[in-house]
Enzyme design. Structure first.
Site, PDB file in Angstrom:
ATOM      1  N   GLY A  65       0.826  -1.199   0.000  1.00 19.85           N
ATOM      2  CA  GLY A  65       0.000   0.000   0.000  1.00 19.85           C
ATOM      3  C   GLY A  65       0.863   1.253   0.000  1.00 19.85           C
ATOM      4  O   GLY A  65       2.023   1.224   0.420  1.00 19.85           O
ATOM      5  N   GLN A  86       2.920  10.193   1.186  1.00 20.89           N
ATOM      6  CA  GLN A  86       4.267   9.601   1.190  1.00 20.89           C
ATOM      7  C   GLN A  86       5.077  10.026  -0.025  1.00 20.89           C
ATOM      8  O   GLN A  86       6.290   9.834  -0.056  1.00 20.89           O
ATOM      9  CB  GLN A  86       4.177   8.068   1.223  1.00 20.89           C
ATOM     10  N   CYS A 142       6.926  -0.084   6.835  1.00 20.32           N
ATOM     11  CA  CYS A 142       6.464   1.085   6.075  1.00 20.32           C
ATOM     12  C   CYS A 142       7.516   1.475   5.046  1.00 20.32           C
ATOM     13  O   CYS A 142       8.710   1.504   5.356  1.00 20.32           O
ATOM     14  CB  CYS A 142       6.223   2.243   7.051  1.00 20.32           C
ATOM     15  N   LEU A 143       7.071   1.793   3.835  1.00 20.44           N
ATOM     16  CA  LEU A 143       8.002   2.192   2.774  1.00 20.44           C
ATOM     17  C   LEU A 143       8.748   3.480   3.126  1.00 20.44           C
ATOM     18  O   LEU A 143       9.801   3.751   2.565  1.00 20.44           O
ATOM     19  CB  LEU A 143       7.237   2.397   1.452  1.00 20.44           C
ATOM     20  N   HIS A 200      -3.358   1.595   8.141  1.00 23.64           N
ATOM     21  CA  HIS A 200      -1.985   2.112   8.056  1.00 23.64           C
ATOM     22  C   HIS A 200      -1.950   3.333   7.135  1.00 23.64           C
ATOM     23  O   HIS A 200      -1.322   4.353   7.455  1.00 23.64           O
ATOM     24  CB  HIS A 200      -1.077   0.982   7.529  1.00 23.64           C
ATOM     25  N   GLU A 201      -2.648   3.237   5.980  1.00 22.97           N
ATOM     26  CA  GLU A 201      -2.607   4.349   5.017  1.00 22.97           C
ATOM     27  C   GLU A 201      -3.410   5.548   5.531  1.00 22.97           C
ATOM     28  O   GLU A 201      -3.002   6.699   5.321  1.00 22.97           O
ATOM     29  CB  GLU A 201      -3.115   3.905   3.640  1.00 22.97           C
ATOM     30  N   HIS A 255      -1.313   7.619   7.573  1.00 20.23           N
ATOM     31  CA  HIS A 255      -0.465   8.537   6.780  1.00 20.23           C
ATOM     32  C   HIS A 255      -1.230   9.800   6.412  1.00 20.23           C
ATOM     33  O   HIS A 255      -0.676  10.904   6.428  1.00 20.23           O
ATOM     34  CB  HIS A 255       0.009   7.862   5.493  1.00 20.23           C
TER      35      HIS A 255
END
Ligand code: ZN
Length: 170
Positions: A46, A51, A91-92, A133-134, A137
């Site tokens: 995702g 981000q 996380c990216l 999670h998103e 963000h």
């Protein structure tokens, strides 16, 4: 399009609140295409618009094995959640950090789709976790904020060690 650059913690943009999308127009759809290209250039499941430095309430995900089931949620809102569980996340924007977070494993979410239509969906398991999670963000939150005090302390000690090592090798 080449993939967008993924901001890395502690970039201050990762801590900002993203704005709701009023109109899912052509430029928003271009951004969504770019987010998918960027997601598929990584091993992540995702990615949120902030981000990449675009502070809009937009997220993309693909949890399929063949990475051929793109899903996009615009202005996602959790209407209901249940079945809390401890889930391992990464996380990216925070490479190399893995931690256990308490998340609901069942949610009902309302969002706009790419055509600007309102959709409501019941999601379970990793789908539910990924959306939470998103959405974090979109609110300027990171999963490391949700780790236990002990785990945060371990990570801080690890970072200090890395810094010391970096100093030694510099
Ligand atoms: Zn993330």
């Amino acid at each position: 399009m080449p993939p967008l650059r993924i901001l890395q913690h502690p970039d201050p943009k990762l801590r900002m609140l993203s704005a709701p999308v009023a109109d899912v127009d052509a430029s928003m759809n271009t951004l969504i295409d770019d987010l998918f290209d960027t997601l598929y250039s990584t091993s992540g499941i995702g990615l949120s618009a902030p981000q990449t430095g675009h502070l809009w309430r937009v997220m993309v995900m693909d949890l399929s094995e063949n990475r051929d089931a793109p899903e996009c949620l615009i202005n996602p809102e959790i209407l209901d959640h249940s079945a809390p569980g401890l889930v391992e996340e990464s996380c990216l924007s925070i490479p190399g950090v893995v931690g256990n977070v308490v998340r609901s494993t069942r949610i009902r979410v309302r969002a706009l789709d790419r055509d600007g239509r309102t959709v409501e969906r019941d999601l379970e398991g990793m789908y539910a976790v990924c959306v939470q999670h998103e959405i974090d963000h979109l609110d300027g939150k990171l999963f490391i904020d949700r780790l236990s005090f002990l785990r945060r302390l371990q990570l801080r000690i690890g970072t200090a060690r890395q810094r010391r090592r970096a100093k030694v090798s510099a």
